[in-house]
Design a protein around this motif. Structure first.
Motif, mmCIF file in Angstrom:
data_model
loop_
_atom_site.group_PDB
_atom_site.id
_atom_site.type_symbol
_atom_site.label_atom_id
_atom_site.label_comp_id
_atom_site.label_asym_id
_atom_site.label_seq_id
_atom_site.Cartn_x
_atom_site.Cartn_y
_atom_site.Cartn_z
ATOM 1 N N GLY A 168 0.811 -1.208 0.000
ATOM 2 C CA GLY A 168 0.000 0.000 0.000
ATOM 3 C C GLY A 168 0.849 1.265 0.000
ATOM 4 N N ARG A 169 1.943 1.268 0.765
ATOM 5 C CA ARG A 169 2.830 2.435 0.807
ATOM 6 C C ARG A 169 3.474 2.684 -0.559
ATOM 7 N N ILE A 170 3.936 1.601 -1.193
ATOM 8 C CA ILE A 170 4.578 1.740 -2.509
ATOM 9 C C ILE A 170 3.583 2.271 -3.533
ATOM 10 N N ALA A 171 2.382 1.709 -3.538
ATOM 11 C CA ALA A 171 1.364 2.131 -4.490
ATOM 12 C C ALA A 171 1.008 3.604 -4.294
ATOM 13 N N LYS A 172 0.836 4.009 -3.058
ATOM 14 C CA LYS A 172 0.476 5.404 -2.781
ATOM 15 C C LYS A 172 1.604 6.342 -3.168
ATOM 16 N N LYS A 173 2.839 5.974 -2.872
ATOM 17 C CA LYS A 173 4.005 6.812 -3.185
ATOM 18 C C LYS A 173 4.106 7.096 -4.670
ATOM 19 N N HIS A 174 3.775 6.101 -5.500
ATOM 20 C CA HIS A 174 3.930 6.234 -6.948
ATOM 21 C C HIS A 174 2.601 6.415 -7.669
ATOM 22 N N ASP A 175 1.540 6.668 -6.906
ATOM 23 C CA ASP A 175 0.210 6.911 -7.471
ATOM 24 C C ASP A 175 -0.234 5.755 -8.380
ATOM 25 N N LEU A 176 -0.063 4.537 -7.876
ATOM 26 C CA LEU A 176 -0.466 3.337 -8.597
ATOM 27 C C LEU A 176 -1.704 2.736 -7.938
ATOM 28 N N ILE A 177 -2.424 1.944 -8.694
ATOM 29 C CA ILE A 177 -3.621 1.265 -8.180
ATOM 30 C C ILE A 177 -3.191 -0.073 -7.594
ATOM 31 N N LEU A 178 -3.466 -0.299 -6.322
ATOM 32 C CA LEU A 178 -3.163 -1.578 -5.683
ATOM 33 C C LEU A 178 -4.416 -2.445 -5.674
ATOM 34 N N ILE A 179 -4.328 -3.589 -6.341
ATOM 35 C CA ILE A 179 -5.442 -4.541 -6.407
ATOM 36 C C ILE A 179 -5.023 -5.819 -5.692
ATOM 37 N N ILE A 180 -5.825 -6.269 -4.757
ATOM 38 C CA ILE A 180 -5.531 -7.475 -3.979
ATOM 39 C C ILE A 180 -6.631 -8.508 -4.176
ATOM 40 N N ASP A 181 -6.232 -9.720 -4.545
ATOM 41 C CA ASP A 181 -7.139 -10.870 -4.579
ATOM 42 C C ASP A 181 -7.210 -11.416 -3.164
ATOM 43 N N ASN A 182 -8.386 -11.295 -2.554
ATOM 44 C CA ASN A 182 -8.577 -11.665 -1.146
ATOM 45 C C ASN A 182 -9.356 -12.967 -1.002
ATOM 46 N N CYS A 183 -9.330 -13.797 -2.056
ATOM 47 C CA CYS A 183 -10.167 -14.991 -2.118
ATOM 48 C C CYS A 183 -9.891 -15.967 -0.978
ATOM 49 N N PHE A 184 -8.606 -16.236 -0.695
ATOM 50 C CA PHE A 184 -8.271 -17.241 0.318
ATOM 51 C C PHE A 184 -8.651 -16.800 1.731
ATOM 52 N N ALA A 185 -8.637 -15.492 1.976
ATOM 53 C CA ALA A 185 -8.909 -15.011 3.333
ATOM 54 C C ALA A 185 -10.385 -14.711 3.557
ATOM 55 N N THR A 186 -11.059 -14.208 2.517
ATOM 56 C CA THR A 186 -12.411 -13.662 2.606
ATOM 57 C C THR A 186 -12.390 -12.410 3.486
ATOM 58 N N PRO A 187 -13.412 -11.568 3.377
ATOM 59 C CA PRO A 187 -13.431 -10.359 4.217
ATOM 60 C C PRO A 187 -13.572 -10.650 5.702
ATOM 61 N N LEU A 189 -11.674 -12.766 7.408
ATOM 62 C CA LEU A 189 -10.341 -12.938 7.982
ATOM 63 C C LEU A 189 -9.405 -11.781 7.693
ATOM 64 N N GLN A 190 -9.692 -10.983 6.650
ATOM 65 C CA GLN A 190 -8.748 -9.946 6.241
ATOM 66 C C GLN A 190 -9.451 -8.891 5.396
ATOM 67 N N GLN A 191 -9.127 -7.623 5.625
ATOM 68 C CA GLN A 191 -9.673 -6.525 4.836
ATOM 69 C C GLN A 191 -8.512 -5.712 4.259
ATOM 70 N N PRO A 192 -8.079 -6.018 3.033
ATOM 71 C CA PRO A 192 -6.908 -5.351 2.445
ATOM 72 C C PRO A 192 -7.021 -3.838 2.321
ATOM 73 N N ILE A 193 -8.235 -3.296 2.222
ATOM 74 C CA ILE A 193 -8.399 -1.848 2.117
ATOM 75 C C ILE A 193 -7.840 -1.151 3.357
ATOM 76 N N GLN A 194 -7.913 -1.799 4.509
ATOM 77 C CA GLN A 194 -7.339 -1.244 5.732
ATOM 78 C C GLN A 194 -5.831 -1.041 5.619
ATOM 79 N N PHE A 195 -5.193 -1.813 4.735
ATOM 80 C CA PHE A 195 -3.742 -1.753 4.589
ATOM 81 C C PHE A 195 -3.312 -0.973 3.345
ATOM 82 N N GLY A 196 -4.255 -0.374 2.641
ATOM 83 C CA GLY A 196 -3.891 0.475 1.513
ATOM 84 C C GLY A 196 -4.335 0.006 0.150
ATOM 85 N N ALA A 197 -5.061 -1.107 0.063
ATOM 86 C CA ALA A 197 -5.548 -1.571 -1.243
ATOM 87 C C ALA A 197 -6.610 -0.616 -1.770
ATOM 88 N N ASP A 198 -6.597 -0.400 -3.086
ATOM 89 C CA ASP A 198 -7.612 0.426 -3.731
ATOM 90 C C ASP A 198 -8.810 -0.405 -4.172
#
Length: 391
Positions: A168-187, A189-198
């Motif tokens: 998330g930090r790298i993506a934000k620094k370079h204005d990139l879109i961070l996409i996370i496949d969260n299939c194995f965790a489901t929402p 167990l894990q919410q990637p948006i909390q960590f910077g996913a777009d």
């Protein structure tokens, strides 16, 4: 009454009721909707009204399913799809132009790899890869044409964990879109948006359905990005059917209790396998021996239902192990109530070269278990007899 509790959101989020005031959301099996008059019809197509027009665009069942996932993931908006891969392809197709560049973890689902290697290059969209333990090299891969950073965590099939906050930090620094496949965790167990996913993508076919019944996918996240995905998908047609959306929405009501048991069972299975003399290595995020154990504990509520392990004897031993199985299912699906075993080197990742498989942690003897809800004694008994028959 609004609630931030996952279980309550999963059960009490209901898009609308009919005039019959049903307790459980009904099925809206209609392809289209009628208008009150010509002005109502004109305004609806001019986007002046937020209403259902055609079920390829929206439907009360798909809207309810999307609303639930958005609340669970902490997302602004979303769109649902006919499958997980249609969600992945449509998201990239909507956001990328010819000449754009993707940076992806090299450990991703086999069909996603194929899309990056064989399909997107048709439109001059290229991909560079980083290894799960080499996030520090991502910045060296960035070009002027780079638009997206993409990753799975946990990864498929080796259940490695990536540092989502660092991505998330790298993506934000370079204005990139961070996409996370969260299939194995489901929402749950894990919410990637909390960590910077777009954007967050799910194959709802897996744990979200949980019983191997229907296909589905969903992309949720930033409203401005989802609008592009929606407009692309509205015109290209990868929409989720109302029936499948209804099934998946009902499945979300039991996701928490199912995942609690899945994770409990999986940890027991992983612990058993770790002590077996026919097994080289076991990978499960909440095993202390997992290389990213501390990171998994930080990012996830529990370890999920996928256990990866390597049988001694290589690719032939991996295939023989599957032939020895009696109770568990041999299938390429996962997240079912029924435990499933898969040999990735000869199935889901068979189209990759041996070198490409090894780079993503897929050895010839790697076996992936999607641990189900059977009694753990029975699962262990079947695994034990299958291992015992290996030469």
């Amino acid at each position: 009454m609004d609630s931030n509790n996952f279980e309550t959101q999963a059960i009490r989020t209901q898009t609308e009721r009919s005039q019959y005031l049903e307790h459980s959301t009904p099925l809206y099996l209609t392809s289209s909707y009628v208008f009150e008059d010509a002005e109502d019809m004109r305004a609806s197509f001019a986007d002046e009204k937020d209403r259902n027009i055609y079920s390829r665009y929206s439907n009360p069942n798909t809207s309810e399913f999307i609303d639930k996932i958005c609340k669970m993931e902490g997302a602004e908006s979303g769109y649902s799809f006919a499958s997980g891969m249609s969600a992945i392809f449509s998201t990239f197709a909507a956001l990328l132009d010819a000449g754009d560049h993707i940076i992806s973890c090299n450990s991703v689902f086999g069909s996603t790899q194929t899309m990056f290697k064989n399909i997107l290059p048709k439109w001059n969209i290229s991909t560079s890869y980083f290894k799960i333990n080499e996030l520090d090299k991502i910045e060296s891969l960035i070009k002027l044409s780079t638009k997206v950073i993409y990753a799975e965590s946990p990864t498929n099939p080796a259940v490695d964990i990536l540092d989502l906050e660092a991505l998330g930090r790298i993506a934000k620094k370079h204005d990139l879109i961070l996409i996370i496949d969260n299939c194995f965790a489901t929402p749950y167990l894990q919410q990637p948006i909390q960590f910077g996913a777009d954007l967050v993508i799910h194959s709802a076919t897996k744990l979200i359905d949980g019983q191997g019944r229907v296909l589905g996918g969903v992309t949720v996240g930033r409203a401005d990005l989802v609008k592009k995905v929606y407009l692309f998908s509205r015109n290209t047609g990868p929409a989720l059917s109302p029936f499948n959306a209804w099934v998946l929405s009902k499945s979300l009501e039991t996701l928490a209790v199912r995942l609690d048991r899945h994770c409990e069972n999986a940890l027991k299975i992983a612990t058993f396998l770790e002590g077996h003399d026919k097994v080289n290595v076991v990978k499960y995020p909440f095993l202390k021996s997992h290389p990213q154990y501390e990171l998994a504990k930080k990012q996830m509520k529990a370890g999920g239902n996928i256990v990866a392990f390597e049988v001694k004897g290589g690719i032939e031993a991996g295939r023989q192990f599957l032939n020895n199985i009696k109770l568990l299912s041999l299938s390429v699906n996962l997240g079912d109530t029924r435990s499933i075993v898969t040999h990735p080197a000869s199935t889901t990742h068979a189209k990759l070269t041996e070198e490409e498989r090894l780079l993503t942690g897929i050895t010839g003897g790697l076996v992936r278990i999607s641990v189900g809800l059977e009694h753990t004694d029975d699962i262990i008994k079947d695994l034990n007899q299958a291992l015992a028959l290996l030469k």
